[in-house]
Design a protein around this motif. Structure first.
Motif, PDB file in Angstrom:
ATOM      1  N   GLY A 149       0.794  -1.116  -0.152  1.00  0.00           N
ATOM      2  CA  GLY A 149       0.026  -0.124  -0.019  1.00  0.00           C
ATOM      3  C   GLY A 149       0.878   1.211  -0.027  1.00  0.00           C
ATOM      4  O   GLY A 149       0.336   2.422  -0.099  1.00  0.00           O
ATOM      5  N   HIS A 150       2.235   1.125   0.041  1.00  0.00           N
ATOM      6  CA  HIS A 150       3.023   2.364   0.189  1.00  0.00           C
ATOM      7  C   HIS A 150       3.597   2.821  -1.169  1.00  0.00           C
ATOM      8  O   HIS A 150       4.368   3.699  -1.000  1.00  0.00           O
ATOM      9  N   LEU A 151       3.289   1.823  -2.100  1.00  0.00           N
ATOM     10  CA  LEU A 151       3.776   2.169  -3.415  1.00  0.00           C
ATOM     11  C   LEU A 151       3.426   3.464  -3.885  1.00  0.00           C
ATOM     12  O   LEU A 151       2.315   4.182  -3.770  1.00  0.00           O
ATOM     13  N   ALA A 152       4.292   4.391  -4.645  1.00  0.00           N
ATOM     14  CA  ALA A 152       4.011   5.526  -5.280  1.00  0.00           C
ATOM     15  C   ALA A 152       3.188   5.405  -6.511  1.00  0.00           C
ATOM     16  O   ALA A 152       3.306   4.534  -7.253  1.00  0.00           O
ATOM     17  N   LEU A 153       2.729   6.550  -6.919  1.00  0.00           N
ATOM     18  CA  LEU A 153       1.725   6.564  -8.200  1.00  0.00           C
ATOM     19  C   LEU A 153       2.631   6.345  -9.437  1.00  0.00           C
ATOM     20  O   LEU A 153       2.226   5.496 -10.177  1.00  0.00           O
ATOM     21  N   PRO A 154       3.648   7.213  -9.615  1.00  0.00           N
ATOM     22  CA  PRO A 154       4.507   7.044 -11.101  1.00  0.00           C
ATOM     23  C   PRO A 154       5.102   5.607 -11.097  1.00  0.00           C
ATOM     24  O   PRO A 154       5.795   5.290  -9.974  1.00  0.00           O
ATOM     25  N   PRO A 155       5.173   4.981 -11.984  1.00  0.00           N
ATOM     26  CA  PRO A 155       5.794   3.715 -11.808  1.00  0.00           C
ATOM     27  C   PRO A 155       7.252   3.776 -11.772  1.00  0.00           C
ATOM     28  O   PRO A 155       8.004   4.600 -12.543  1.00  0.00           O
ATOM     29  N   ALA A 156       7.822   3.021 -10.788  1.00  0.00           N
ATOM     30  CA  ALA A 156       9.243   3.185 -10.190  1.00  0.00           C
ATOM     31  C   ALA A 156      10.281   2.999 -11.482  1.00  0.00           C
ATOM     32  O   ALA A 156      11.223   3.511 -11.272  1.00  0.00           O
ATOM     33  N   LYS A 157       9.909   1.954 -12.139  1.00  0.00           N
ATOM     34  CA  LYS A 157      10.914   1.807 -13.286  1.00  0.00           C
ATOM     35  C   LYS A 157      10.812   2.463 -14.615  1.00  0.00           C
ATOM     36  O   LYS A 157      11.282   2.360 -15.865  1.00  0.00           O
TER      37      LYS A 157
END
Ligand SMILES: [Zn+2]
Length: 169
Positions: free
Chosen positions: A23-31
């Protein structure tokens, strides 16, 4: 009364959510990349293409069609910072099996005059040759003014028979 499909969603989701820790993941794709691929039920993009949750946008439609995906690609790049595109079509694609006139004939038969009228002139964008379909879509993306030249674009085929991908362009 929930359908069997709806019951499956609720049951399987409850299991998934019970151990969910992302649930902590950021909105913009990390890669910072986007994948355009087919909606075919035999493709598991996360597993087959090595995409971890939060890493990439996966845009799916009939055929892994670049023109269909352009709206999402522009949002992906301009608003959410992605700078590479993998275009991945696949063997055994349904889009290899019909022509525009076939699709329009089915529409008229099943949806009647009103359906025919609403979809009149629609290009379903079937393609008779897989490799050429990949090449054409990559060419379209590279020439599109909506996609900056700085975006890296490659085209691939996924084999539903073997689970393997191979680079086309
Ligand atoms: Zn397909």
């Amino acid at each position: 009364m929930a359908t069997e499909i709806q019951q499956n969603l609720e049951k399987k989701n409850a299991e998934y959510a019970s151990s969910f820790k992302e649930g902590h993941l950021a909105l913009p794709p990390a890669k910072k990349y986007a994948v355009v691929t087919c909606m075919d039920a035999r493709i598991d993009p996360a597993a087959a293409y090595g995409i971890s949750l939060g890493d990439a946008h996966v845009i799916r439609n009939a055929g892994g069609n670049a023109r269909d995906a352009i709206r999402s690609l522009v949002i992906s790049e301009q608003l959410l910072g992605t700078n590479e595109i993998l275009l991945i079509k696949h063997t055994g694609c349904g889009m290899l099996t019909f022509k525009n006139e076939d699709a329009h004939a089915v529409v008229e038969k099943n949806l009647g005059a009103a359906g025919k009228q609403e979809l009149a002139g629609l290009d379903f964008q079937p393609f008779p040759d897989l490799e050429k379909g990949v090449e054409d879509d990559v060419k379209y993306l590279k020439e599109s003014k909506a996609i900056p030249d700085s975006v890296t674009i490659s085209g691939w085929v996924y084999e539903v028979e073997t689970g393997k991908v191979r680079k086309v362009v």
